[in-house]
Design a protein around this motif. Sequence first.
Motif, PDB file in Angstrom:
ATOM      1  N   ARG A 187       0.839  -1.187   0.000  1.00 27.40           N
ATOM      2  CA  ARG A 187       0.000   0.000   0.000  1.00 27.40           C
ATOM      3  C   ARG A 187       0.879   1.245   0.000  1.00 27.40           C
ATOM      4  N   GLY A 188       0.756   2.041  -1.016  1.00 28.23           N
ATOM      5  CA  GLY A 188       1.576   3.240  -1.125  1.00 28.23           C
ATOM      6  C   GLY A 188       2.925   2.913  -1.734  1.00 28.23           C
ATOM      7  N   PRO A 189       3.738   3.929  -2.013  1.00 32.92           N
ATOM      8  CA  PRO A 189       5.053   3.732  -2.642  1.00 32.92           C
ATOM      9  C   PRO A 189       5.941   2.828  -1.797  1.00 32.92           C
ATOM     10  N   LEU A 202      -0.017  -1.635  -9.552  1.00 30.00           N
ATOM     11  CA  LEU A 202      -1.143  -1.417  -8.631  1.00 30.00           C
ATOM     12  C   LEU A 202      -1.190  -2.472  -7.542  1.00 30.00           C
ATOM     13  N   ILE A 203      -0.952  -3.729  -7.922  1.00 29.31           N
ATOM     14  CA  ILE A 203      -0.977  -4.825  -6.948  1.00 29.31           C
ATOM     15  C   ILE A 203       0.205  -5.744  -7.203  1.00 29.31           C
ATOM     16  N   ALA A 204       0.482  -6.622  -6.216  1.00 29.77           N
ATOM     17  CA  ALA A 204       1.533  -7.631  -6.355  1.00 29.77           C
ATOM     18  C   ALA A 204       2.811  -7.032  -6.942  1.00 29.77           C
TER      19      ALA A 204
END
Length: 432
Positions: A187-189, A202-204
């Motif tokens: 979540r987040g940078p 965005l994910i993984a």
Amino acid sequence: MEESKYGLSENILKIGICKRDRFHGMISREAADQLLSVAEGSYLIRESQRQPGTYTLALRFGSQTRNFRLYYDGKHFVGEKRFESIHDLVTDGLITLYIETKAAEYIAKMTINPIYEHIGYTTLNREPAYQKHMPVLKETHDDKDSTGQDGVSGKRLTSLVRRATLKENEQIPKYEKVHNFKVHTFRGPHWCEYCANFMWGLIAQGVKCADCGLNVHKQCSKMVPNDCKPDLKHVKKVYSCDLTTLVKAHITKRPMVVDMCIREIESRGLNSEGLYRVSGFSDLIEDVKMAFDRDGEKADISVNVYEDINIITGALKLYFRDLPIPLITYDAYPKFIESAKIMDPDEQLETLHEALKLLPPAHCETLRYLMAHLKRVTLHEKENLMNAENLGIVFGPTLMRSPELDAMAALNDIRYQRLVVELLIKNEDILF
């Protein structure tokens, strides 16, 4: 085709994607290419003309249309990552395509000079707990101790403390352990702790070690040494936990379950008839398991709580049965079985010794400690009626599990499993 702009930043990504997933039916690649040629980042879903019932995601990027086989198993995916919506899949795909296209040379060089070579992993760069409790030895430059007397006694005391400290170090070996990497959504940078570069998507976006918390790119995970230092905040159970992970997390030579149960058994149960063969109440054995999972080395397994020694022996056997990797590991299993099939005693012991070398250090140390205990159990055979053969019957299937999926082959190995444990007990002083 309705369009919208999805901008990560002015310098990174300025390409359009659709507000809604668009299915265009069974159309050709050429027709899809013509429809998508109006804008970068546009996409559509089409059914294959060659293979009806299969679907393709057509995506416009870099002035060309790219086609990906589209799958669905409750979530949408074209590769390893799975998404709740096509919109998220396309967004992540565009980000990845952009980064891999514009920064291909940079990505190729990311692992050439990793930050680890200079400062180590930031997650793991902490002082081991046992070092915090070691005596601090301060060097003095005169011959007087703190009381003003001759410094001989002070030097002698310092020498004893130093010796004790070295002994303590020897008791806590540095077992090597591979990282337990799992695909993770950050979540987040987030930045990779191996190469210190950004983790995109965005994910993984990368992988995280479930035992120590190390965060790295998937490609960087292949470069990471086997130096995982499990943290108790990640390792939250005792039973069903990898053996090496447990001992490194608790900074011990062996799992505390093994040490504590064996101490309890030897203090009050060596003369108990049918020791290890007689079963304790399963619900009370589960209570012991929960106590270890909850309280660790503070678990109370004394006679005041569990009067029946068979509950403690049952808890110890359950610990070994619950190990995800058996005490005698799958890799070493064939060599141990091979040794049991050899008729010549000298050759048999030599092969068994070679098999022991295949075990990870923490497994070998735990096996040594257990066999020494079971040897002591046999010294009380007149009272407990448990010799090496009987203990082999009990512990063979407990310590060893066939890597073969064939049930018949695994069944045929049971007699050899029993013999392996029997040999280990009888020759404990030679083998270890």
